[in-house]
Enzyme design. Structure first.
Site, PDB file in Angstrom:
ATOM      1  CB  SER A  99     -35.036  24.145 -80.504  1.00  0.00           C
ATOM      2  OG  SER A  99     -34.167  24.705 -81.424  1.00  0.00           O
ATOM      3  CB  ALA A 103     -28.812  30.474 -56.317  1.00  0.00           C
ATOM      4  N   GLY A 132     -36.602  22.134 -73.448  1.00  0.00           N
ATOM      5  CA  GLY A 132     -35.733  21.234 -72.687  1.00  0.00           C
ATOM      6  C   GLY A 132     -34.744  21.997 -71.826  1.00  0.00           C
ATOM      7  CB  ILE A 182     -35.341  26.544 -59.546  1.00  0.00           C
ATOM      8  CG1 ILE A 182     -34.542  26.682 -60.850  1.00  0.00           C
ATOM      9  CG2 ILE A 182     -35.470  25.089 -59.127  1.00  0.00           C
ATOM     10  CD1 ILE A 182     -33.072  26.371 -60.742  1.00  0.00           C
ATOM     11  CE  LYS A 220     -29.637  30.814 -51.667  1.00  0.00           C
ATOM     12  NZ  LYS A 220     -30.557  31.242 -52.724  1.00  0.00           N
TER      13      LYS A 220
HETATM   14  P1  FAD Z   1     -35.078  28.129 -71.095  1.00  0.00           P
HETATM   15  O1  FAD Z   1     -33.887  27.748 -70.323  1.00  0.00           O
HETATM   16  O2  FAD Z   1     -34.995  29.371 -71.926  1.00  0.00           O
HETATM   17  O3  FAD Z   1     -35.450  26.898 -72.033  1.00  0.00           O
HETATM   18  C1  FAD Z   1     -36.309  27.045 -73.130  1.00  0.00           C
HETATM   19  C2  FAD Z   1     -36.329  25.768 -73.924  1.00  0.00           C
HETATM   20  O4  FAD Z   1     -37.335  25.869 -74.921  1.00  0.00           O
HETATM   21  C3  FAD Z   1     -35.038  25.441 -74.656  1.00  0.00           C
HETATM   22  O5  FAD Z   1     -34.761  24.055 -74.543  1.00  0.00           O
HETATM   23  C4  FAD Z   1     -35.353  25.771 -76.118  1.00  0.00           C
HETATM   24  O6  FAD Z   1     -34.593  24.995 -77.013  1.00  0.00           O
HETATM   25  C5  FAD Z   1     -36.822  25.396 -76.159  1.00  0.00           C
HETATM   26  N1  FAD Z   1     -37.578  26.050 -77.235  1.00  0.00           N
HETATM   27  C6  FAD Z   1     -38.001  27.328 -77.292  1.00  0.00           C
HETATM   28  N2  FAD Z   1     -38.681  27.527 -78.438  1.00  0.00           N
HETATM   29  C7  FAD Z   1     -38.706  26.335 -79.099  1.00  0.00           C
HETATM   30  C8  FAD Z   1     -39.252  25.887 -80.335  1.00  0.00           C
HETATM   31  N3  FAD Z   1     -39.945  26.703 -81.149  1.00  0.00           N
HETATM   32  N4  FAD Z   1     -39.084  24.593 -80.680  1.00  0.00           N
HETATM   33  C9  FAD Z   1     -38.412  23.738 -79.880  1.00  0.00           C
HETATM   34  N5  FAD Z   1     -37.868  24.108 -78.702  1.00  0.00           N
HETATM   35  C10 FAD Z   1     -38.008  25.392 -78.323  1.00  0.00           C
HETATM   36  N6  FAD Z   1     -33.686  30.785 -61.163  1.00  0.00           N
HETATM   37  C11 FAD Z   1     -33.328  30.314 -59.967  1.00  0.00           C
HETATM   38  O7  FAD Z   1     -34.061  29.533 -59.367  1.00  0.00           O
HETATM   39  N7  FAD Z   1     -32.144  30.692 -59.401  1.00  0.00           N
HETATM   40  C12 FAD Z   1     -31.311  31.575 -59.971  1.00  0.00           C
HETATM   41  O8  FAD Z   1     -30.243  31.856 -59.428  1.00  0.00           O
HETATM   42  C13 FAD Z   1     -31.702  32.142 -61.194  1.00  0.00           C
HETATM   43  N8  FAD Z   1     -30.930  33.060 -61.809  1.00  0.00           N
HETATM   44  C14 FAD Z   1     -31.362  33.610 -62.979  1.00  0.00           C
HETATM   45  C15 FAD Z   1     -30.629  34.649 -63.549  1.00  0.00           C
HETATM   46  C16 FAD Z   1     -31.084  35.260 -64.716  1.00  0.00           C
HETATM   47  C17 FAD Z   1     -30.323  36.393 -65.305  1.00  0.00           C
HETATM   48  C18 FAD Z   1     -32.269  34.794 -65.343  1.00  0.00           C
HETATM   49  C19 FAD Z   1     -32.767  35.416 -66.607  1.00  0.00           C
HETATM   50  C20 FAD Z   1     -32.970  33.749 -64.789  1.00  0.00           C
HETATM   51  C21 FAD Z   1     -32.543  33.170 -63.599  1.00  0.00           C
HETATM   52  N9  FAD Z   1     -33.284  32.165 -62.991  1.00  0.00           N
HETATM   53  C22 FAD Z   1     -32.911  31.686 -61.782  1.00  0.00           C
HETATM   54  C23 FAD Z   1     -34.445  31.581 -63.647  1.00  0.00           C
HETATM   55  C24 FAD Z   1     -34.036  30.271 -64.294  1.00  0.00           C
HETATM   56  O9  FAD Z   1     -32.935  30.468 -65.132  1.00  0.00           O
HETATM   57  C25 FAD Z   1     -35.198  29.726 -65.100  1.00  0.00           C
HETATM   58  O10 FAD Z   1     -36.350  29.752 -64.310  1.00  0.00           O
HETATM   59  C26 FAD Z   1     -34.926  28.316 -65.513  1.00  0.00           C
HETATM   60  O11 FAD Z   1     -33.683  28.184 -66.140  1.00  0.00           O
HETATM   61  C27 FAD Z   1     -36.002  27.811 -66.428  1.00  0.00           C
HETATM   62  O12 FAD Z   1     -35.859  28.267 -67.725  1.00  0.00           O
HETATM   63  P2  FAD Z   1     -36.829  27.656 -68.803  1.00  0.00           P
HETATM   64  O13 FAD Z   1     -36.612  26.190 -68.854  1.00  0.00           O
HETATM   65  O14 FAD Z   1     -38.205  28.151 -68.510  1.00  0.00           O
HETATM   66  O15 FAD Z   1     -36.394  28.343 -70.168  1.00  0.00           O
END
Ligand code: FAD
Length: 515
Positions: A36, A47, A10, A362, A75
């Site tokens: 979770s 961004a 999520g 994103i 932006k």
């Molecule tokens: P996460 O945010 O890590 O979410 C993972 C989810 O999975 C959580 O809800 C967690 O609870 C759930 N989960 C995991 N394991 C389990 C389990 N076993 N059971 C239940 N739930 C579970 N992108 C941009 O477009 N612009 C930016 O400026 C940018 N800056 C960034 C800077 C940094 C340093 C980093 C590392 C990334 C950046 N990104 C940026 C990328 C962006 O943050 C991610 O692409 C975006 O937030 C998506 O993350 P996610 O949802 O894939 O993972």
């Protein structure tokens, strides 16, 4: 026949996927998100890229609907500081190149010179950024009028496929507020939400996912599983064992440390761009939101210890950083060999990530979701759809990788091992050829990465001219062509820019009005 989808995670990826699939398929697809409470989200990612407007458009959301709730700002560009040398900066704007007598204005600029700063000579947006201006007037008109923003247009929603003109801006927002907002949007339209941990993943005899086992909610089954579990890659990597293709050899930054800095934006103003300031072992992002700054140092652990990185970041921010808690993050740079394996597709960090230098995380999520809708459900009925999805998403991230490599290869900075080593790292074979070509003629359609990855030739041109490390010469034909029209266009840019700066409201003023 109703299809069912379970999304694990999520974060931004999970809720973007859930809300988009709901907007696309309505109740013809049953969607459940399991997230979770124990495992947090990454907590950064603020961004975006100019294509993101199609995402909100598809969901039927106007800026007034979501921006105030997510501390959103505009932006218009990325401002790159200190990449050429300390004290220098240039902009990479969301603005296509003007063409004069069939020749891009930046090519002319190489020949006739302008005032010496290619970005302000050839583009309008750098002026707006320096002036901290809003891209919209107080009556909401856009400063450029090339876009059909008719609110009464027929019922049709745009996607990346409609990005045939360059929209002049993207957004900054608070990523956790956006995830909350999209959660409310999706749940309000019938998406099921389960707060629980997935503790096991069971496969069937073919090696496909049979079910997810949760701690408190029993087993979850679906036709398609979407892995949005972040860097853990709980389904795609862990359960299915899909190999990971690391980009570490060419993009070594693998850590980040981030701070959320409260500021009084009414006093400070809001510059409508992301700033990337080069440092000794990476770069620092500065992202102005409506009520605070998001900032962080992206660095390579081989060149800098986490304590040192935090100290550099705190020094960069100054006294405002004093009592703030730093968020240290390890980054997995690269991509899953295939993003869609059997009945599981990874979206977001679980499928791949390159450092956020051009805010593409994103964008890659949005691109993946759009491809998923196109190739849905892609299960055993038609593996070709899955394969096409994998080709398209792999090409997109490989293209972004190439564009980012250019930042390090092309930067004139070579004042320490980190920046000197950057010039020696391997580059993809085709890119090496392209970089040779750019020396004689600035990048164009024939000499940039050929598959869709959002960046257009003008972005490569800005890097080649701004970073200062690639020897460039203008095409000899320009010595034989009449330069008058090009000179007149350079003057016109300046006049138009001055008029805009004089008439546009500040970003603070415009956004305050939106609230
Ligand atoms: P996460 O945010 O890590 O979410 C993972 C989810 O999975 C959580 O809800 C967690 O609870 C759930 N989960 C995991 N394991 C389990 C389990 N076993 N059971 C239940 N739930 C579970 N992108 C941009 O477009 N612009 C930016 O400026 C940018 N800056 C960034 C800077 C940094 C340093 C980093 C590392 C990334 C950046 N990104 C940026 C990328 C962006 O943050 C991610 O692409 C975006 O937030 C998506 O993350 P996610 O949802 O894939 O993972």
């Amino acid at each position: 026949m109703t299809q069912s989808v379970v999304i694990l995670g999520g974060g931004t990826a999970g809720w973007m996927t859930a809300s988009y699939l709901r907007a696309a398929f309505a109740d013809r697809v049953d969607i459940t998100v399991v997230e979770s409470r124990r495992i947090g989200t990454i907590g950064v990612g603020e961004a975006t890229f100019s294509t993101v407007r199609h995402f909100f458009d598809y969901l039927g959301l106007s800026e007034a609907d979501w921006m105030p709730e997510c501390n959103g700002t505009y932006k218009l560009a990325v401002r790159l500081e200190n990449w050429r040398a300390p004290g220098t900066y240039f902009y990479h704007p969301f603005e296509r190149m003007r063409v004069v007598d069939g020749v891009p204005l930046t090519d002319w600029w190489q020949k006739v010179g302008g005032t010496g700063s290619f970005d302000r000579d050839c583009f309008l947006i750098p002026w707006l950024c320096d002036a901290k201006a809003s891209p919209r007037y107080l009556d909401h008109r856009l400063f450029e009028q090339d876009f059909d923003e008719d609110p009464d247009r027929p019922l049709y929603r745009t996607t990346l496929a409609e990005q045939n003109t360059q929209f002049p801006y993207a957004y900054h927002f608070d990523a956790s507020l956006l995830a909350d907002f999209l959660c409310r949007y999706a749940v309000g339209r019938g998406v099921h939400r389960i707060i629980d941990d997935v503790v096991d993943v069971r496969l069937d005899e073919r090696g496909w996912i049979d079910r997810l086992v949760t701690r408190e909610h029993g087993d979850l089954t679906a036709d398609l599983y979407v892995d949005c579990s972040g860097f853990r890659s709980r389904l795609l990597g862990d359960a299915l064992g899909e190999p990971f293709v690391s980009f570490q050899d060419s993009l070594p930054n693998d850590r980040a440390v981030a701070l959320r800095v409260p500021v009084d934006t009414a006093v400070r103003g809001i510059r409508p761009c992301t700033t990337a300031t080069a440092q000794d072992a990476g770069w620092i992002w500065t992202i102005p939101l409506y009520d605070r700054i998001g900032t962080g140092y992206v660095y390579a652990a081989d060149y800098c210890e986490p304590e040192e990185a935090e100290r550099v970041l705190r020094d960069f921010v100054g006294p405002a950083a004093a009592d703030l808690e730093a968020n240290h993050i390890r980054m997995r740079i690269g991509r899953s060999h295939r993003a869609w394996v059997n009945n599981c597709v990874g979206i977001g960090l679980s499928a791949g990530f390159v450092e956020p230098l051009q805010s593409t995380g994103i964008f890659l999520i949005q691109h993946a979701i759009e491809q998923l809708v196109r190739y849905f459900p892609g299960t055993d009925r038609d593996p070709v759809l899955r394969d096409t999805y994998n080709l398209s998403t792999a090409r997109a991230i490989e293209g972004v990788r190439e564009f980012l490599i250019l930042h390090y290869r092309g930067a004139a900075r070579a004042d320490n091992d980190y920046w000197r080593d950057a010039k020696k790292r391997p580059v993809p074979e085709d890119m090496a050829v392209r970089m040779e070509q750019w020396q004689s003629k600035l990048p164009d359609n024939d000499t940039t990465y050929p598959y869709y990855h959002a960046f257009e030739p003008y972005s490569y041109v800005c890097m080649a001219l701004g970073l200062g490390g690639i020897p460039l010469r203008h095409p000899p034909a320009l010595d034989l062509l009449d330069t008058r029209a090009a000179r007149a266009e350079l003057t016109r840019v300046r006049e138009q820019a001055r008029k805009l700066v004089d008439t546009l409201p500040s970003q603070v003023e415009y956004l305050s009005g939106l609230r």
